[in-house]
Design an enzyme around this catalytic site. Sequence first.
Site, PDB file in Angstrom:
ATOM      1  N   LYS A   1       0.804  -1.221   0.000  1.00 17.46           N
ATOM      2  CA  LYS A   1       0.000   0.000   0.000  1.00 17.46           C
ATOM      3  C   LYS A   1       0.839   1.274   0.000  1.00 17.46           C
ATOM      4  O   LYS A   1       0.482   2.243  -0.666  1.00 17.46           O
ATOM      5  CB  LYS A   1      -0.939  -0.005   1.201  1.00 17.46           C
ATOM      6  CG  LYS A   1      -1.972  -1.125   1.146  1.00 17.46           C
ATOM      7  CD  LYS A   1      -3.033  -0.925   2.205  1.00 17.46           C
ATOM      8  CE  LYS A   1      -4.193  -1.850   1.986  1.00 17.46           C
ATOM      9  NZ  LYS A   1      -3.964  -3.213   2.489  1.00 17.46           N
TER      10      LYS A   1
ATOM     11  N   ARG B   1      -5.318  -8.461 -10.770  1.00 18.96           N
ATOM     12  CA  ARG B   1      -5.788  -9.761 -11.258  1.00 18.96           C
ATOM     13  C   ARG B   1      -7.192  -9.600 -11.850  1.00 18.96           C
ATOM     14  O   ARG B   1      -7.803  -8.544 -11.728  1.00 18.96           O
ATOM     15  CB  ARG B   1      -5.879 -10.728 -10.075  1.00 18.96           C
ATOM     16  CG  ARG B   1      -6.814 -10.190  -8.998  1.00 18.96           C
ATOM     17  CD  ARG B   1      -7.199 -11.187  -7.937  1.00 18.96           C
ATOM     18  NE  ARG B   1      -8.281 -10.678  -7.105  1.00 18.96           N
ATOM     19  CZ  ARG B   1      -8.147  -9.854  -6.083  1.00 18.96           C
ATOM     20  NH1 ARG B   1      -6.945  -9.428  -5.716  1.00 18.96           N
ATOM     21  NH2 ARG B   1      -9.195  -9.440  -5.413  1.00 18.96           N
TER      22      ARG B   1
ATOM     23  N   HIS C   1     -15.087  -8.465   5.219  1.00 25.63           N
ATOM     24  CA  HIS C   1     -14.224  -8.311   4.047  1.00 25.63           C
ATOM     25  C   HIS C   1     -14.428  -9.392   3.003  1.00 25.63           C
ATOM     26  O   HIS C   1     -13.648  -9.507   2.062  1.00 25.63           O
ATOM     27  CB  HIS C   1     -12.753  -8.207   4.447  1.00 25.63           C
ATOM     28  CG  HIS C   1     -12.517  -7.081   5.399  1.00 25.63           C
ATOM     29  ND1 HIS C   1     -12.611  -5.763   5.027  1.00 25.63           N
ATOM     30  CD2 HIS C   1     -12.255  -7.065   6.732  1.00 25.63           C
ATOM     31  CE1 HIS C   1     -12.398  -5.000   6.072  1.00 25.63           C
ATOM     32  NE2 HIS C   1     -12.193  -5.758   7.124  1.00 25.63           N
TER      33      HIS C   1
ATOM     34  N   GLU D   1      -4.382   6.746   8.396  1.00 25.48           N
ATOM     35  CA  GLU D   1      -5.304   7.486   7.516  1.00 25.48           C
ATOM     36  C   GLU D   1      -6.475   7.990   8.341  1.00 25.48           C
ATOM     37  O   GLU D   1      -6.818   7.406   9.363  1.00 25.48           O
ATOM     38  CB  GLU D   1      -5.865   6.553   6.420  1.00 25.48           C
ATOM     39  CG  GLU D   1      -4.974   6.406   5.218  1.00 25.48           C
ATOM     40  CD  GLU D   1      -5.564   5.480   4.160  1.00 25.48           C
ATOM     41  OE1 GLU D   1      -6.694   4.974   4.360  1.00 25.48           O
ATOM     42  OE2 GLU D   1      -4.905   5.272   3.139  1.00 25.48           O
TER      43      GLU D   1
HETATM   44  C1  MV4 Z   1     -10.683   2.209   4.823  1.00 28.29           C
HETATM   45  C2  MV4 Z   1     -11.946   2.345   5.445  1.00 28.29           C
HETATM   46  C3  MV4 Z   1     -12.250   3.563   6.007  1.00 28.29           C
HETATM   47  N1  MV4 Z   1     -11.348   4.567   5.985  1.00 28.29           N
HETATM   48  N2  MV4 Z   1      -9.827   3.260   4.819  1.00 28.29           N
HETATM   49  C4  MV4 Z   1     -11.004  -2.473   3.984  1.00 28.29           C
HETATM   50  C5  MV4 Z   1     -10.163  -3.348   3.138  1.00 28.29           C
HETATM   51  C6  MV4 Z   1      -9.185  -2.496   2.451  1.00 28.29           C
HETATM   52  N3  MV4 Z   1      -9.312  -2.694   1.024  1.00 28.29           N
HETATM   53  C7  MV4 Z   1      -9.492  -1.095   2.844  1.00 28.29           C
HETATM   54  N4  MV4 Z   1     -10.614  -1.138   3.730  1.00 28.29           N
HETATM   55  C8  MV4 Z   1     -11.122  -0.003   4.285  1.00 28.29           C
HETATM   56  N5  MV4 Z   1     -10.301   1.069   4.257  1.00 28.29           N
HETATM   57  C9  MV4 Z   1     -10.164   4.394   5.397  1.00 28.29           C
HETATM   58  N6  MV4 Z   1      -9.290   5.387   5.414  1.00 28.29           N
HETATM   59  C10 MV4 Z   1     -12.811   1.264   5.443  1.00 28.29           C
HETATM   60  C11 MV4 Z   1     -12.397   0.070   4.883  1.00 28.29           C
HETATM   61  C12 MV4 Z   1     -13.343  -0.997   4.956  1.00 28.29           C
HETATM   62  C13 MV4 Z   1     -13.952  -1.513   3.826  1.00 28.29           C
HETATM   63  C14 MV4 Z   1     -13.655  -1.063   2.549  1.00 28.29           C
HETATM   64  C15 MV4 Z   1     -14.281  -1.575   1.445  1.00 28.29           C
HETATM   65  C16 MV4 Z   1     -15.225  -2.584   1.605  1.00 28.29           C
HETATM   66  C17 MV4 Z   1     -15.530  -3.049   2.840  1.00 28.29           C
HETATM   67  C18 MV4 Z   1     -14.903  -2.531   3.970  1.00 28.29           C
HETATM   68  C19 MV4 Z   1     -15.244  -3.022   5.227  1.00 28.29           C
HETATM   69  C20 MV4 Z   1     -14.626  -2.524   6.320  1.00 28.29           C
HETATM   70  C21 MV4 Z   1     -13.676  -1.515   6.190  1.00 28.29           C
END
Ligand code: MV4
Length: 490
Positions: free
Chosen positions: A115, A291, A234, A199
């Site tokens: 990341k 992917r 997730h 973040e």
């Molecule tokens: C976040 C967020 C809120 N704020 N970043 C979850 C997996 C990863 N791909 C990034 N994720 C998140 N990042 C910030 N700054 C909330 C999530 C997140 C989430 C994102 C997409 C789909 C489902 C989720 C479930 C929980 C948290």
Amino acid sequence: MKKILIANRGEIALRIMKTAQKMGIKTVAVYSDVDRNAPHVKFADEAVLLGKAPSSESYLVMDKIIEAAKETGAQGIHPGYGFLSENAEFAKMVTDNGITFIGPKPHAIEVMGNKLAAKEAVKDYSIPMVPGIEEAITDIELAKKIAKKIGFPILIKASAGGGGKGMRVVESIQDLPEQMERAISEAVAAFGDGSVFIEKYVTSPRHIEIQVLADTFGNVVHLFERECSVQRRHQKVVEEAPSSVLTPEIRKAMGEAAIKVAKACDYVGAGTVEFLLDADKNFYFLEMNTRLQVEHPVTELITDLDLVEQQIKIARGELLEFTQDQLSIKGHALEVRVYAEDPLDNFLPSIGTLSTYIKPEGSGVRVDDGFEQGMPIPIYYDPMLSKLITYGKNRAEAIQLMIKAIDNYKIEGVSTTLPFGKFVCEHEAFQTGNFDTHFVKDYYNPEHLIKEFAMEKEIAAEVGLKLYLDNLKGVKVPRNASSNWKKNRN
Ligand code: MV4
């Protein structure tokens, strides 16, 4: 490319082979002990045994897979998703052995697999990012300063993390030291890399991702978005295209941002750029998946493109066949993932044999699967049985088709998440498009399904009773008739 090896199993291996066959390309399957009779093995022109059931002894053994490709004369390897699909070392090994990797270059996989490296790569492209820092942090005092500046709640993320692993929400400054320590030790344990960063926590986001296609000549287009906000821990549950909230303006801006991300890492092939959309419809770049994704079929349906065909053509060195202005969205597609899990028992994996397996059919219904009736579900791999996909002229039609298709899907022998998928599709928040990534937590309770099952049981009992009583009557009628007949004759 006259022959390709598919380094995967299940529905995705089968799905890739079907496109290869359509293109006149021969297919080589690889398989483990327990997959000897799996559909992907039967469908392929040739099949090579890799080893024992655990993926560490089969689907993850790079040398064996490359050996299998060489033995069979496969000129390309398609990795599917999961397993080795985002392993830069494997992509390099494939290429070093004179075989075409149907996917991006190792560099793009490596950069986007981290990341912080991804943030660094895109930083000169003016792509919106969540307020935060771009370097790993270990100093607690510095972290406190940064957190104060950003404002609580904040989110600590592991740079090497994925799928939500190694993430911690911090509500207040008092909690920060403990949560930082935990995040770092978790990241070390899970990824062997303790780099974490901070973040601003976006509290009610929607998960929207943009599909991109890039050829080897530097042409990049986007195929619009998929919305994947309905997920549980997730794990995505329902995906759709297009999203019910994007305006044409936001869609265009996100598409352009996604193309810039692809260009920033010199991307080649099909890839997905993930964004968060906040409650005010601001979007932020999160990460890029290098992917083909599980949910790619919804994009295929709204664009009328075959993404695997596009991947193969790009890998063969062909120019993209279309420009951005030739692409448009037609209709609406929905995907429900069917897992062998028990939605009544905390989604515990449900093991067993598919004693009944009857798929729904009809126009606007697509099922991507890799199992057949009578097959035991191996415990070694992902519990996803199939993907149920519907396509309608609009969202409401796709939802209604999905509810009907779920009712017509008959699976016995294992519990599945089908009733859970139906719960989502019937929910008002889902139907009105008024939901975010907290949908499942906010609305789902096994009680909903228990009630539904109880009602079904009651109806089944009533129907059974009625049939039984009708049958008794039916038995009586011929008796009477017969006696009447006798009477009449006499
Ligand atoms: C976040 C967020 C809120 N704020 N970043 C979850 C997996 C990863 N791909 C990034 N994720 C998140 N990042 C910030 N700054 C909330 C999530 C997140 C989430 C994102 C997409 C789909 C489902 C989720 C479930 C929980 C948290």
